[in-house]
Enzyme design. Structure first.
Site, PDB file in Angstrom:
ATOM      1  CB  SER A   7      -0.936  -0.001   1.218  1.00  0.00           C
ATOM      2  OG  SER A   7      -0.206  -0.175   2.426  1.00  0.00           O
ATOM      3  CD  GLU A   9       0.627   7.811   5.040  1.00  0.00           C
ATOM      4  OE1 GLU A   9       0.235   6.736   5.533  1.00  0.00           O
ATOM      5  OE2 GLU A   9       1.180   8.709   5.689  1.00  0.00           O
ATOM      6  CG  ASP A 101       1.383  15.448  14.349  1.00  0.00           C
ATOM      7  OD1 ASP A 101       1.458  14.714  15.350  1.00  0.00           O
ATOM      8  OD2 ASP A 101       1.916  15.187  13.252  1.00  0.00           O
ATOM      9  CG  PHE A 210      10.493  13.594   9.220  1.00  0.00           C
ATOM     10  CD1 PHE A 210       9.524  14.383   9.828  1.00  0.00           C
ATOM     11  CD2 PHE A 210      10.095  12.395   8.649  1.00  0.00           C
ATOM     12  CE1 PHE A 210       8.201  13.992   9.878  1.00  0.00           C
ATOM     13  CE2 PHE A 210       8.770  11.987   8.697  1.00  0.00           C
ATOM     14  CZ  PHE A 210       7.820  12.783   9.302  1.00  0.00           C
ATOM     15  CG  HIS A 259       1.513   1.859   4.660  1.00  0.00           C
ATOM     16  ND1 HIS A 259       0.481   2.013   3.765  1.00  0.00           N
ATOM     17  CD2 HIS A 259       1.655   3.064   5.276  1.00  0.00           C
ATOM     18  CE1 HIS A 259       0.015   3.258   3.845  1.00  0.00           C
ATOM     19  NE2 HIS A 259       0.707   3.907   4.745  1.00  0.00           N
TER      20      HIS A 259
END
Length: 263
Positions: A7, A9, A101, A210, A259
């Site tokens: 999958s 994102e 967030d 990050f 994913h």
């Protein structure tokens, strides 16, 4: 070794150029027959309208199973459930349910007056409609706000018990991180599938910053490897090799689904 189910994102596009880039990316990835593709929410719900539009367009024009991210941030319960109902009305019944967030500059998450206090309340409300397949986030390394990693696993179990069918993990840099987490979840009685989140490295300095913000452990060997690769202009080759090796290791350990965070 069987072929994994994958999958992907995506971020919702913020301008016309990004929309074309997203469409091109979807065309490239579609032949891999993903289980689903998901579209994120920005911090503080800042991309709510963009997410809705992107989800609707992908669902209508690609034939892919599209999952919409939905958070508790900056909306009342009624507003959030109305957004979910809007997804259902256009045939989108997969939701990634997250606390979300807070808006930038606001520090810790504070529930919106009249809104959901946390992801469990959101999951329970969505599950009660009977309209959605729900996925949630999971943290193979301690969430920055958690007391410890045991608390993370206990919270994940509550989310699954509240109605989630599957968990997607935060990214990590070593396969052992996920495998240890999977074992601990099984020991805690979590029976739902836990899918590793894979973040291919495109820009190591940026991703390193990050990762630090997310609380993701950065192995010393990885820093050293990229220092040498960047010096020799071979960072893309290294990134591809590392991602391939990680996925291969996970599959060899019985992982059946991957994913990918495409950025």
């Amino acid at each position: 070794m069987s072929v994994p189910a994958v999958s992907f994102e995506f971020f919702p596009p913020k301008n016309l150029e990004a929309s074309f880039r997203l469409w091109d990316t979807v065309q490239v990835l579609s032949p891999l027959m993903p289980r689903f593709v998901s579209v994120t929410y920005g911090a503080g719900g800042t991309t709510r309208e963009l997410t809705r539009d992107a989800v609707g367009t992908l669902h209508k024009n690609t034939g892919l199973n599209v999952a919409a991210h939905l958070t508790c941030v900056s909306a009342t319960r009624e507003e959030t459930l109305a957004i979910a109902e809007g997804f259902a009305e256009v045939g989108v019944t997969d939701i990634v349910a997250l606390r979300g967030d807070p808006p930038k500059g606001e520090g810790a998450f504070t529930p919106t007056p009249g809104g959901f206090a946390n992801s469990i309340e959101l999951i329970e409300a969505l599950a009660a409609t009977g309209k959605f397949t729900l996925r949630v986030g999971a943290y193979p390394e301690k969430h920055p706000e958690a007391a410890d990693s045991d608390a993370d696993i206990a919270w994940l179990k509550r989310k699954i018990d509240a109605g989630a069918a599957e968990a997607l993990t935060q990214f990590f840099f070593e396969p052992e991180t996920f495998l240890r987490f999977r074992d601990r979840c099984a020991k805690a009685g979590i029976g739902a599938p836990i899918v590793p989140g894979i973040l291919p490295i495109e820009n190591w300095p940026g991703l390193r910053r990050f990762a630090q913000a997310c609380g993701t452990a950065i192995p010393a060997w990885l820093d050293e490897a990229f220092d040498k690769a960047i010096r020799d202009d071979r960072q893309d080759l290294l990134a591809t090799a590392l991602c391939t090796e990680m996925c291969d290791t996970l599959l060899s350990e019985g992982v059946e689904k991957l994913h990918f965070y495409t950025l």
